[in-house]
Design a protein around this motif. Sequence first.
Motif, PDB file in Angstrom:
ATOM      1  N   THR A 279      13.324  17.987 -30.915  1.00 35.71           N
ATOM      2  CA  THR A 279      13.626  16.756 -30.183  1.00 35.71           C
ATOM      3  C   THR A 279      15.110  16.708 -29.816  1.00 35.71           C
ATOM      4  OG1 THR A 279      11.847  15.579 -31.307  1.00 35.71           O
ATOM      5  CG2 THR A 279      13.557  14.239 -30.292  1.00 35.71           C
ATOM      6  N   LYS A 280      15.968  17.044 -30.776  1.00 37.86           N
ATOM      7  CA  LYS A 280      17.425  17.019 -30.550  1.00 37.86           C
ATOM      8  C   LYS A 280      17.840  17.998 -29.454  1.00 37.86           C
ATOM      9  CE  LYS A 280      21.724  18.153 -32.892  1.00 37.86           C
ATOM     10  NZ  LYS A 280      22.286  18.854 -34.021  1.00 37.86           N
ATOM     11  N   ASP A 281      17.174  19.169 -29.424  1.00 39.50           N
ATOM     12  CA  ASP A 281      17.528  20.204 -28.450  1.00 39.50           C
ATOM     13  C   ASP A 281      16.762  20.087 -27.134  1.00 39.50           C
ATOM     14  OD1 ASP A 281      19.242  21.147 -30.372  1.00 39.50           O
ATOM     15  OD2 ASP A 281      18.079  22.950 -30.849  1.00 39.50           O
ATOM     16  N   GLY A 282      15.965  19.020 -26.973  1.00 43.29           N
ATOM     17  CA  GLY A 282      15.237  18.827 -25.723  1.00 43.29           C
ATOM     18  C   GLY A 282      13.954  19.639 -25.633  1.00 43.29           C
ATOM     19  N   GLY A 283      13.476  20.173 -26.745  1.00 44.08           N
ATOM     20  CA  GLY A 283      12.227  20.934 -26.748  1.00 44.08           C
ATOM     21  C   GLY A 283      11.036  20.044 -27.029  1.00 44.08           C
ATOM     22  N   ASN A 284       9.848  20.578 -26.786  1.00 45.57           N
ATOM     23  CA  ASN A 284       8.633  19.833 -27.101  1.00 45.57           C
ATOM     24  C   ASN A 284       7.645  20.682 -27.904  1.00 45.57           C
ATOM     25  OD1 ASN A 284       7.747  21.558 -25.119  1.00 45.57           O
ATOM     26  ND2 ASN A 284       7.024  19.963 -23.730  1.00 45.57           N
ATOM     27  N   ALA A 285       8.146  21.815 -28.426  1.00 45.15           N
ATOM     28  CA  ALA A 285       7.297  22.685 -29.246  1.00 45.15           C
ATOM     29  C   ALA A 285       8.181  23.567 -30.134  1.00 45.15           C
ATOM     30  CB  ALA A 285       6.419  23.563 -28.362  1.00 45.15           C
ATOM     31  N   VAL A 286       7.605  23.970 -31.254  1.00 43.50           N
ATOM     32  CA  VAL A 286       8.236  24.968 -32.118  1.00 43.50           C
ATOM     33  C   VAL A 286       7.199  26.078 -32.273  1.00 43.50           C
ATOM     34  CG1 VAL A 286       9.365  25.464 -34.303  1.00 43.50           C
ATOM     35  CG2 VAL A 286       9.488  23.153 -33.354  1.00 43.50           C
ATOM     36  N   VAL A 287       7.558  27.279 -31.836  1.00 45.21           N
ATOM     37  CA  VAL A 287       6.632  28.407 -31.853  1.00 45.21           C
ATOM     38  C   VAL A 287       7.172  29.504 -32.755  1.00 45.21           C
ATOM     39  CG1 VAL A 287       5.813  27.873 -29.529  1.00 45.21           C
ATOM     40  CG2 VAL A 287       7.681  29.508 -29.826  1.00 45.21           C
ATOM     41  N   ASP A 288       6.328  30.487 -33.010  1.00 42.67           N
ATOM     42  CA  ASP A 288       6.767  31.644 -33.786  1.00 42.67           C
ATOM     43  C   ASP A 288       7.282  31.219 -35.158  1.00 42.67           C
ATOM     44  OD1 ASP A 288       7.085  34.384 -34.002  1.00 42.67           O
ATOM     45  OD2 ASP A 288       9.066  34.411 -33.066  1.00 42.67           O
ATOM     46  N   ILE A 289       6.638  30.190 -35.756  1.00 41.52           N
ATOM     47  CA  ILE A 289       7.080  29.663 -37.052  1.00 41.52           C
ATOM     48  C   ILE A 289       6.658  30.638 -38.145  1.00 41.52           C
ATOM     49  CG2 ILE A 289       6.962  27.761 -38.697  1.00 41.52           C
ATOM     50  CD1 ILE A 289       6.192  25.948 -36.310  1.00 41.52           C
ATOM     51  N   ARG A 290       7.648  31.052 -38.926  1.00 41.94           N
ATOM     52  CA  ARG A 290       7.413  32.008 -40.013  1.00 41.94           C
ATOM     53  C   ARG A 290       8.075  31.516 -41.289  1.00 41.94           C
ATOM     54  NH1 ARG A 290      10.549  36.243 -36.955  1.00 41.94           N
ATOM     55  NH2 ARG A 290      10.882  34.503 -35.577  1.00 41.94           N
ATOM     56  N   SER A 291       7.521  31.905 -42.423  1.00 44.65           N
ATOM     57  CA  SER A 291       8.198  31.680 -43.698  1.00 44.65           C
ATOM     58  C   SER A 291       9.359  32.651 -43.769  1.00 44.65           C
ATOM     59  CB  SER A 291       7.236  31.918 -44.871  1.00 44.65           C
ATOM     60  OG  SER A 291       6.227  30.928 -44.882  1.00 44.65           O
ATOM     61  N   ASN A 292      10.464  32.204 -44.353  1.00 46.46           N
ATOM     62  CA  ASN A 292      11.668  33.028 -44.365  1.00 46.46           C
ATOM     63  C   ASN A 292      12.449  32.792 -45.661  1.00 46.46           C
ATOM     64  OD1 ASN A 292      13.541  34.831 -43.253  1.00 46.46           O
ATOM     65  ND2 ASN A 292      14.760  33.173 -42.424  1.00 46.46           N
ATOM     66  N   TRP A 293      11.798  33.014 -46.798  1.00 44.76           N
ATOM     67  CA  TRP A 293      12.438  32.766 -48.089  1.00 44.76           C
ATOM     68  C   TRP A 293      13.410  33.895 -48.403  1.00 44.76           C
ATOM     69  CZ3 TRP A 293      13.102  28.537 -50.574  1.00 44.76           C
ATOM     70  CH2 TRP A 293      13.620  28.579 -51.864  1.00 44.76           C
ATOM     71  N   LYS A 294      14.660  33.549 -48.592  1.00 47.48           N
ATOM     72  CA  LYS A 294      15.741  34.489 -48.894  1.00 47.48           C
ATOM     73  C   LYS A 294      15.758  35.639 -47.884  1.00 47.48           C
ATOM     74  CE  LYS A 294      16.148  33.255 -53.715  1.00 47.48           C
ATOM     75  NZ  LYS A 294      16.100  33.657 -55.106  1.00 47.48           N
ATOM     76  N   ASP A 295      15.592  35.288 -46.610  1.00 44.57           N
ATOM     77  CA  ASP A 295      15.601  36.217 -45.477  1.00 44.57           C
ATOM     78  C   ASP A 295      14.506  37.276 -45.544  1.00 44.57           C
ATOM     79  OD1 ASP A 295      17.658  34.941 -44.094  1.00 44.57           O
ATOM     80  OD2 ASP A 295      19.177  35.966 -45.302  1.00 44.57           O
ATOM     81  N   ASP A 296      13.440  37.006 -46.271  1.00 48.30           N
ATOM     82  CA  ASP A 296      12.256  37.868 -46.292  1.00 48.30           C
ATOM     83  C   ASP A 296      11.186  37.150 -45.465  1.00 48.30           C
ATOM     84  OD1 ASP A 296      10.310  39.751 -46.833  1.00 48.30           O
ATOM     85  OD2 ASP A 296       9.944  39.062 -48.879  1.00 48.30           O
ATOM     86  N   GLU A 297      11.005  37.586 -44.227  1.00 46.30           N
ATOM     87  CA  GLU A 297      10.103  36.896 -43.312  1.00 46.30           C
ATOM     88  C   GLU A 297       8.642  37.268 -43.548  1.00 46.30           C
ATOM     89  OE1 GLU A 297      11.026  36.958 -39.172  1.00 46.30           O
ATOM     90  OE2 GLU A 297      13.103  36.386 -39.536  1.00 46.30           O
ATOM     91  N   THR A 298       7.791  36.255 -43.472  1.00 50.23           N
ATOM     92  CA  THR A 298       6.351  36.427 -43.561  1.00 50.23           C
ATOM     93  C   THR A 298       5.725  35.616 -42.439  1.00 50.23           C
ATOM     94  OG1 THR A 298       6.522  36.553 -45.970  1.00 50.23           O
ATOM     95  CG2 THR A 298       4.340  36.185 -45.067  1.00 50.23           C
ATOM     96  N   ALA A 299       4.984  36.273 -41.578  1.00 51.29           N
ATOM     97  CA  ALA A 299       4.358  35.593 -40.446  1.00 51.29           C
ATOM     98  C   ALA A 299       2.855  35.483 -40.684  1.00 51.29           C
ATOM     99  CB  ALA A 299       4.628  36.352 -39.161  1.00 51.29           C
ATOM    100  N   SER A 300       2.349  34.261 -40.586  1.00 53.35           N
ATOM    101  CA  SER A 300       0.923  34.021 -40.732  1.00 53.35           C
ATOM    102  C   SER A 300       0.580  32.743 -39.983  1.00 53.35           C
ATOM    103  CB  SER A 300       0.549  33.871 -42.213  1.00 53.35           C
ATOM    104  OG  SER A 300      -0.799  33.472 -42.342  1.00 53.35           O
ATOM    105  N   ASP A 301      -0.599  32.721 -39.381  1.00 53.72           N
ATOM    106  CA  ASP A 301      -1.015  31.483 -38.732  1.00 53.72           C
ATOM    107  C   ASP A 301      -1.906  30.647 -39.651  1.00 53.72           C
ATOM    108  OD1 ASP A 301      -3.197  33.142 -38.599  1.00 53.72           O
ATOM    109  OD2 ASP A 301      -3.444  33.010 -36.436  1.00 53.72           O
ATOM    110  N   SER A 302      -2.082  31.095 -40.905  1.00 49.41           N
ATOM    111  CA  SER A 302      -2.917  30.325 -41.828  1.00 49.41           C
ATOM    112  C   SER A 302      -2.238  29.976 -43.153  1.00 49.41           C
ATOM    113  CB  SER A 302      -4.215  31.089 -42.120  1.00 49.41           C
ATOM    114  OG  SER A 302      -3.924  32.338 -42.717  1.00 49.41           O
ATOM    115  N   THR A 303      -1.162  30.679 -43.521  1.00 48.36           N
ATOM    116  CA  THR A 303      -0.493  30.384 -44.789  1.00 48.36           C
ATOM    117  C   THR A 303       1.029  30.334 -44.613  1.00 48.36           C
ATOM    118  OG1 THR A 303      -0.323  32.711 -45.463  1.00 48.36           O
ATOM    119  CG2 THR A 303      -2.290  31.502 -46.191  1.00 48.36           C
TER     120      THR A 303
END
Length: 157
Positions: free
Chosen positions: A110-134
């Motif tokens: 909202t602050k940046d003028g967007g209307n979506a957030v895509v490519d959302i991934r977990s990123n704990w301690k810079d260890d990325e995990t991409a999943s559309d279910s968890t």
Amino acid sequence: MKHWVRFSLVAGAMLAGGSAQAADQLLNMPIEKALATPAAKERVDPSIKLLFGFNKLPGAHDGQSFKTVKRMRRPIDNSRATGGPPPPGDEELCATIFIQAVQELQQRATKDGGNAVVDIRSNWKDDETASDSTYVCAKGSAYLGVALKGMVVKAGG
């Protein structure tokens, strides 16, 4: 003197072993279940689209990467002493923290003028995990945490 050195080496080895055991346990938690909670229904903005994993939104442009980290101190279970209810379990606490992280991603959109957030991934301690279910919830001895990374975009339509 030799005994002091030997004692120091043994103590150091024991401390090193203890710190290895104190590493975070990474829990894979269901996204859909967290987003179905009453808290999510109150706090997650349905007008800001969320796409998890490596999912992109057709026609989206002006992407900007953003990372959020949320932690919660684990509640102390003194229910036996006070006669009160036990604290919430890890799954419920992880869902609460996840919703806070999602809400922060949406606020950034909202602050940046967007209307979506895509490519959302977990990123704990810079260890990325991409999943559309968890998502990943880190369970430490004193806290639980969720870190999400996503791309804020403006989708046409």
